[in-house]
Design a protein around this motif. Sequence first.
Motif, short mmCIF file in Angstrom:
data_model
loop_
_atom_site.label_atom_id
_atom_site.label_comp_id
_atom_site.label_asym_id
_atom_site.label_seq_id
_atom_site.Cartn_x
_atom_site.Cartn_y
_atom_site.Cartn_z
N ARG A 43 0.85 -1.20 0.00
CA ARG A 43 0.00 0.00 0.00
C ARG A 43 0.88 1.25 0.00
NH1 ARG A 43 -2.42 2.32 5.41
NH2 ARG A 43 -0.63 3.67 5.08
N PHE B 64 0.51 0.55 -4.37
CA PHE B 64 -0.32 -0.50 -4.97
C PHE B 64 -1.72 -0.49 -4.35
CE2 PHE B 64 4.01 -1.86 -5.54
CZ PHE B 64 4.04 -2.51 -6.76
N THR C 176 -12.90 -2.75 -14.43
CA THR C 176 -11.57 -2.13 -14.41
C THR C 176 -11.53 -0.95 -15.38
OG1 THR C 176 -10.59 -4.25 -13.88
CG2 THR C 176 -9.10 -2.56 -14.73
N GLU D 72 -13.27 1.87 -13.75
CA GLU D 72 -12.44 2.50 -12.72
C GLU D 72 -11.36 3.38 -13.31
OE1 GLU D 72 -11.38 -1.09 -10.15
OE2 GLU D 72 -11.18 0.60 -8.76
N ASN D 73 -10.82 2.94 -14.44
CA ASN D 73 -9.73 3.69 -15.07
C ASN D 73 -10.24 4.74 -16.04
OD1 ASN D 73 -7.86 2.22 -13.64
ND2 ASN D 73 -7.73 0.63 -15.20
N THR E 141 -11.60 4.66 -19.00
CA THR E 141 -11.06 4.54 -20.36
C THR E 141 -12.17 4.80 -21.39
OG1 THR E 141 -11.63 2.22 -20.54
CG2 THR E 141 -9.49 2.73 -19.57
N THR F 195 0.57 8.15 -1.11
CA THR F 195 1.18 7.27 -2.11
C THR F 195 0.20 6.85 -3.20
OG1 THR F 195 0.55 5.24 -0.96
CG2 THR F 195 2.62 6.28 -0.29
N GLY F 196 -1.09 7.07 -3.00
CA GLY F 196 -2.07 6.59 -3.97
C GLY F 196 -2.41 5.12 -3.78
N GLY F 197 -1.69 4.45 -2.89
CA GLY F 197 -1.97 3.04 -2.63
C GLY F 197 -3.22 2.88 -1.78
N ALA F 198 -3.70 1.63 -1.67
CA ALA F 198 -4.89 1.38 -0.85
C ALA F 198 -4.86 -0.04 -0.33
CB ALA F 198 -6.15 1.59 -1.69
N LEU F 199 -5.43 -0.22 0.85
CA LEU F 199 -5.63 -1.57 1.35
C LEU F 199 -7.12 -1.85 1.31
CD1 LEU F 199 -4.03 -3.98 2.61
CD2 LEU F 199 -5.15 -3.31 4.72
N LEU F 200 -7.51 -2.78 0.46
CA LEU F 200 -8.93 -3.08 0.26
C LEU F 200 -9.25 -4.32 1.07
CD1 LEU F 200 -8.83 -2.52 -3.62
CD2 LEU F 200 -9.32 -0.83 -1.84
N ARG G 261 -16.76 -6.71 -5.65
CA ARG G 261 -15.66 -5.94 -6.23
C ARG G 261 -15.22 -4.86 -5.25
NH1 ARG G 261 -13.06 -5.76 -11.40
NH2 ARG G 261 -11.85 -3.85 -11.34
N SER G 262 -13.93 -4.83 -4.94
CA SER G 262 -13.38 -3.78 -4.09
C SER G 262 -12.92 -2.62 -4.96
CB SER G 262 -12.17 -4.30 -3.31
OG SER G 262 -12.44 -5.57 -2.75
N ALA H 127 -10.82 1.27 -4.74
CA ALA H 127 -10.15 2.31 -3.97
C ALA H 127 -10.77 3.66 -4.32
CB ALA H 127 -8.66 2.30 -4.29
N ARG I 142 -9.47 6.49 -4.69
CA ARG I 142 -8.62 7.23 -5.63
C ARG I 142 -8.79 8.74 -5.55
NH1 ARG I 142 -8.35 3.45 -11.08
NH2 ARG I 142 -7.55 1.60 -10.02
#
Lengths: 135, 337
Positions: free
Chosen positions: A30, A34, B28, B31-32, B34, B94-99, B117-118, B120, B122
């Motif tokens: 994290r 990630f 996905t 989420e992105n 696109t 950091t932009g990271g996440a714990l799902l 579906r998890s 973040a 963002r």
Amino acid sequence: MSERPIKVLIAKPGLDGHDRGAKVLARGLRDEGFEVVYTGLRQTPEMIATTALQEDVDVVGLSILSGAHMTLLPRVTRLLRERGLDDVLVTAGGIIPDDDIPALREAGVAAVFGPGTTIAEVAAYFRTHVRQPEG
Amino acid sequence: MSEAGVRAAELADAAVAGDRRALARLLTAVENRTATAEVALRRLYPGTGRAHLVGITGAPGAGKSTLVAALIAEARLAGRAVAVVAVDPSSPITGGALLGDRVRMQAYASDDGVFIRSMASRGHAGGLAATSTAAATVLDAAGFDLVLLETVGTGQSEVEVARTAATTVVLEAPDMCDEVQAIKAGLLEVADIVVVNKGDRPGAQRTAAQLRAMLTASASPRPAPGAGGEAADHPRPKRPDVLVTTASTGEGVPALLAALDRHRAAGRDGLADAARLARAEAQVWEIVAERLRDRLHRTAAGPTTESTLRAVADHRLDPYAAAALLLASLAGGPPRA
């Protein structure tokens, strides 16, 4: 979105009840930017494969300390392939004897991270080896 | 249609036809944000609006994920297909996440009638990810009867979920909420159903009684439907049901599902027309705002935008004049498809 985060599933297959290492890794990844899905203890290979599919992860990291890796890890990689997830990077960590690594690689486990591996090393490996789909 | 457009349409059709891998990939793309996602969402939208979209929100640790798992169990007994979008926060650093919401729901990981579906957040404030509504639309199109949208742990004012969900459930823990908390504006006001979870703890019934007294009794009665004028005149507070559950044992969960179904039926009968319009409005404005930002930053207007923002930062220009300038620069721009 300019750059999307890499999504990682950290999973604990089998019956061992120790997930401190998996949690520390999940937290560390994290902090490396990630998106980490953590599913808790005692996951069957089926649960792991379905979770990887639903979450559309780029990486499956399997943490295993029980000694059952030769049974469980190839089942995970086989189920992933059967469900069309052959582009997912599969790695393992925990207590895995060196002698077992060639067979695991043969089964589709791309890398095995033993004790002493730093989180930065794992993160760097994921960043280099994940195939980002276009679009 | 372009080649990418054809691929997007194929992905959308496969997701609707029950291909779970396609569904996951489409989520996905959503989420992105696109181009694929937009083509697919436009294709899917006409077939949506059938699922019951339920928002589950409340403070961290109130038991949202456990309650979602209990609702899955109950809905599966009735053979209903259930999808979950579970949002956890992204790190602002950091932009990271714990799902980690799935931990409570993994018992259903291998059930074909369940899709979890998890997501973040963002960087999106308000309790959801910017793309959660679109994700719910995709799951609706894929045929799930019940779509549960679990927010990040919320405080007092993350009311966004109510602009997405047809029914909003706000979770409270015993003794977290006194009578003054209950009459503050914000999260509790958008609740269609308030649930006091951890009903086996002391204080649960008392908390529920206090909430009931403050939320239900205080609201002035609604005029009968059809009496005319009530919606436009003055927005009236909701009068939420207050229920008690123990999500970890399933106690009270059948009653909650029944309450959800009642609220859904009331919406179908047209009582929630204003709410439906408000949800559509929120969705469209979100896209309009996003496109305006895009056009101001990414097109030929980019350099002008930069220098205008700089001028405000240096106090050479006031923010209102800057906004007028940017809007004027858009007026001449080419329309985007």
